[in-house]
Write a protein that holds these residues in place. Sequence first.
Motif, PDB file in Angstrom:
ATOM      1  N   LYS A  33     -14.298 -43.788 -10.128  1.00  0.00           N
ATOM      2  CA  LYS A  33     -14.884 -45.034  -9.613  1.00  0.00           C
ATOM      3  C   LYS A  33     -16.314 -45.214 -10.139  1.00  0.00           C
ATOM      4  CE  LYS A  33     -11.514 -46.717  -7.074  1.00  0.00           C
ATOM      5  NZ  LYS A  33     -10.857 -47.986  -7.394  1.00  0.00           N
ATOM      6  N   VAL A  38      -0.714 -51.374 -14.788  1.00  0.00           N
ATOM      7  CA  VAL A  38      -2.008 -51.469 -15.485  1.00  0.00           C
ATOM      8  C   VAL A  38      -2.150 -50.409 -16.582  1.00  0.00           C
ATOM      9  CG1 VAL A  38      -3.251 -52.580 -13.575  1.00  0.00           C
ATOM     10  CG2 VAL A  38      -3.232 -50.075 -13.737  1.00  0.00           C
ATOM     11  N   SER A  95     -15.673 -48.394  -5.221  1.00  0.00           N
ATOM     12  CA  SER A  95     -15.708 -47.733  -3.911  1.00  0.00           C
ATOM     13  C   SER A  95     -17.144 -47.304  -3.632  1.00  0.00           C
ATOM     14  CB  SER A  95     -14.812 -46.483  -3.952  1.00  0.00           C
ATOM     15  OG  SER A  95     -15.013 -45.691  -2.800  1.00  0.00           O
TER      16      SER A  95
END
Length: 272
Positions: free
Chosen positions: A151, A56, A134
């Motif tokens: 996150k 990625v 998360s």
Amino acid sequence: MVIKQVKVVLLTGGSSGIGAATARLLAEAGITVYAGSRRGTVEKPAPRIIPVQLDVNDETSLKSTVERIVSEQGHLDAVVCNAGNGIYGPVEGATDEELRYQFETCFFGSFKTIQACLPVFRRQGFGRIVTVTSVMAILQLPFQGFYSAAKAALLSLSESLSMELKGTGIECCSVLPGDVATGFTAARKFTVAAQDPGSPYRERMDRNLKKIEKDELGGMTPDVIGKAIRKQLMRKHMAIRVIPRIDYGAVGFLVRILPERGKLWLLDLLYS
Ligand SMILES: NC(=O)c1ccc[n+]([C@@H]2O[C@H](COP(=O)([O-])OP(=O)(O)OC[C@H]3O[C@@H](n4cnc5c(N)ncnc54)[C@H](OP(=O)(O)O)[C@@H]3O)[C@@H](O)[C@H]2O)c1
């Protein structure tokens, strides 16, 4: 072409844990899944799961994967940005490089994955973007500040993007897992400061790490998260934010209503 149902998905981080479970559950529901990871493998080969080698952090590999999917299937209906990793350590003494390591895959990797899919979704007038963030995006723990920050940044991006894409037929949803028993725990890296035997945080870090590892290893099965992702992808409209399992959902609610100082006091009591 009018797409109304998700039939073809690009999923990152498909070689293990939550990604592998999600790939299997989607395939069982008749969805073709291109399961990408650096290893380029899948835990259990299945007819509708196509393993793909991709990183990625490499735009070229993302772009060529999207081109391959469109040329093989004629369309790409959804992307699940799930690839991720974790680095542990105190903020004090951490280096830029360590912080960048965390943001590279969890934030920039997901951003690049979304960027690679957006032109296709826009052309189709349909697309579903699921980010796996998360509960730590909304609930900060000591010594995991980099993970929480990456996150939280991805969660913010997903919610801004969902407004920007209004009227395009493209929707965004972020799934916020709590503790899940996967290889994530064993793969966790440690900053140099976290490994210092003489660190002023030593005692608290040791206690904290013992607790988070115990919670993760005794956590939910990855299927719980896979089912939550599948449910969103099969809905007419996705939710903006999903916290799987009622107990973690209740924690999410508490986080919203507790005063900030009270929340941090409680978390510190529990985790350090
Ligand atoms: N486990 C938990 O308690 C928990 C809780 C909340 C959120 N999450 C999130 O859930 C997601 C999945 O984690 P998991 O628990 O299933 O852990 P995992 O089993 O370690 O899976 C991580 C996956 O990401 C892939 N990956 C890592 N770096 C990559 C890269 N640069 N390019 C492509 N793929 C990459 C790995 O495959 P390769 O190594 O083959 O590339 C692997 O398939 C992560 O985003 C994690 O932050 C996990």
